[in-house]
Design a protein around this motif. Structure first.
Motif, short mmCIF file in Angstrom:
data_model
loop_
_atom_site.label_atom_id
_atom_site.label_comp_id
_atom_site.label_asym_id
_atom_site.label_seq_id
_atom_site.Cartn_x
_atom_site.Cartn_y
_atom_site.Cartn_z
N SER A 14 -8.73 -1.11 4.24
CA SER A 14 -7.32 -0.86 4.49
C SER A 14 -6.58 -0.72 3.17
O SER A 14 -6.71 -1.56 2.28
CB SER A 14 -6.74 -2.02 5.30
OG SER A 14 -5.36 -1.88 5.42
N LEU A 15 -5.80 0.33 3.02
CA LEU A 15 -5.06 0.57 1.79
C LEU A 15 -3.59 0.23 2.02
O LEU A 15 -2.86 0.95 2.68
CB LEU A 15 -5.20 2.04 1.36
CG LEU A 15 -4.57 2.41 0.04
CD1 LEU A 15 -5.25 1.65 -1.10
CD2 LEU A 15 -4.70 3.90 -0.21
N THR A 16 -3.17 -0.88 1.45
CA THR A 16 -1.78 -1.30 1.59
C THR A 16 -1.00 -0.83 0.37
O THR A 16 -1.57 -0.44 -0.65
CB THR A 16 -1.67 -2.82 1.73
OG1 THR A 16 -2.17 -3.41 0.52
CG2 THR A 16 -2.45 -3.33 2.92
N ARG A 17 0.30 -0.89 0.48
CA ARG A 17 1.14 -0.51 -0.64
C ARG A 17 0.86 -1.39 -1.86
O ARG A 17 0.84 -0.92 -2.99
CB ARG A 17 2.60 -0.64 -0.23
CG ARG A 17 3.45 0.45 -0.78
CD ARG A 17 4.86 0.38 -0.33
NE ARG A 17 4.97 0.02 1.09
CZ ARG A 17 6.10 -0.27 1.69
NH1 ARG A 17 7.22 -0.23 1.02
NH2 ARG A 17 6.14 -0.59 2.95
N ARG A 18 0.66 -2.67 -1.65
CA ARG A 18 0.39 -3.60 -2.76
C ARG A 18 -0.90 -3.22 -3.47
O ARG A 18 -0.96 -3.20 -4.70
CB ARG A 18 0.31 -5.02 -2.23
CG ARG A 18 0.08 -6.04 -3.33
CD ARG A 18 0.16 -7.45 -2.82
NE ARG A 18 1.54 -7.71 -2.45
CZ ARG A 18 1.92 -8.55 -1.49
NH1 ARG A 18 1.01 -9.21 -0.81
NH2 ARG A 18 3.18 -8.73 -1.21
N LYS A 19 -1.96 -2.92 -2.72
CA LYS A 19 -3.23 -2.53 -3.33
C LYS A 19 -3.08 -1.22 -4.10
O LYS A 19 -3.65 -1.04 -5.17
CB LYS A 19 -4.31 -2.37 -2.27
CG LYS A 19 -4.80 -3.68 -1.68
CD LYS A 19 -5.87 -3.41 -0.64
CE LYS A 19 -6.33 -4.71 0.00
NZ LYS A 19 -7.32 -4.45 1.07
N LEU A 20 -2.30 -0.31 -3.55
CA LEU A 20 -2.06 0.96 -4.22
C LEU A 20 -1.32 0.75 -5.55
O LEU A 20 -1.66 1.35 -6.58
CB LEU A 20 -1.27 1.90 -3.31
CG LEU A 20 -1.05 3.31 -3.82
CD1 LEU A 20 -2.38 4.03 -3.97
CD2 LEU A 20 -0.14 4.07 -2.89
N MET A 21 -0.31 -0.10 -5.57
CA MET A 21 0.46 -0.38 -6.79
C MET A 21 -0.40 -1.07 -7.84
O MET A 21 -0.36 -0.71 -9.02
CB MET A 21 1.69 -1.23 -6.47
CG MET A 21 2.73 -0.51 -5.62
SD MET A 21 3.41 0.93 -6.43
CE MET A 21 4.36 0.16 -7.70
N VAL A 22 -1.20 -2.05 -7.43
CA VAL A 22 -2.06 -2.76 -8.38
C VAL A 22 -3.10 -1.80 -8.94
O VAL A 22 -3.36 -1.77 -10.16
CB VAL A 22 -2.72 -3.98 -7.70
CG1 VAL A 22 -3.82 -4.56 -8.58
CG2 VAL A 22 -1.68 -5.04 -7.40
N GLY A 23 -3.71 -0.98 -8.09
CA GLY A 23 -4.69 -0.01 -8.55
C GLY A 23 -4.09 1.00 -9.52
O GLY A 23 -4.68 1.35 -10.53
N GLY A 24 -2.89 1.48 -9.21
CA GLY A 24 -2.22 2.42 -10.10
C GLY A 24 -1.89 1.81 -11.45
O GLY A 24 -2.05 2.44 -12.49
#
Length: 181
Positions: A14-24
């Motif tokens: 599951s790709l959450t906004r938080r995971k996306l921000m940390v990955g970016g």
């Protein structure tokens, strides 16, 4: 109200906004810390060294030199030799006193020691494409290294590419008249 995630999607995918921000943020941090960006940043931080490096390089080497490669070389050499700026200034002064246009006009007047070593290191960097002799040296010029230019039309640069350096997308030459058994 229905849950926003799909029922058949496992939680670890599951790709959450938080995971996306940390990955970016991790990606951007990795890019900014890469050696190439660091060398370019150092070159941008010392433009006067880059300019004087190109000036002394054009005096020491009678070839057309790429300013972008020179900027990266200057930044790398500045990291290895902290006195590079002073040495380049002294070499340029010697050349100006002799009204030199080519290396033969002033090279004999460069005193032995640090100045002569710096001049030879600059010449070596342009010809070999690297600024240090080690197994982990960063390559600044591969197909534009000056040691390949005199034999460019008869010698291929060692590579695993089929059609030469940077030729990874070229079509392989067709096989000629294969025997039929």
């Amino acid at each position: 109200m229905a849950h926003p995630s799909r029922d058949d999607c496992p939680e670890e995918f599951s790709l959450t906004r938080r995971k996306l921000m940390v990955g970016g943020a991790l990606f951007v941090g990795g890019v900014l810390l890469s050696p190439e960006v660091s060398a370019q940043t150092l070159g941008a931080a010392a433009p006067e060294v880059s300019t004087s490096f190109m000036e002394v390089s054009s005096l020491l080497i009678d070839h057309h030199l790429d300013a972008q490669i020179g900027s990266r070389m200057a930044a790398a050499m500045l990291r290895l030799h902290p006195t590079l700026a002073q040495d380049i200034g002294a070499i340029i002064e010697i050349a100006k006193k002799k009204n030199a246009r080519i290396v033969e006009d002033f090279f004999a007047d460069i005193p032995e020691g640090n100045l002569k070593d710096t001049a030879l290191a600059i010449i070596s960097a342009w010809y070999t494409g690297v600024v240090e002799n080690s197994s982990t040296a960063e390559v600044f010029a591969f197909e534009t290294a000056l040691m390949y230019q005199p034999t460019h039309d008869v010698m291929t640069i060692p590579t695993y590419a089929i059609s030469g350096p940077n030729g990874w997308n070229a079509q392989a030459p067709p096989l000629g008249n294969m025997p039929a058994f």
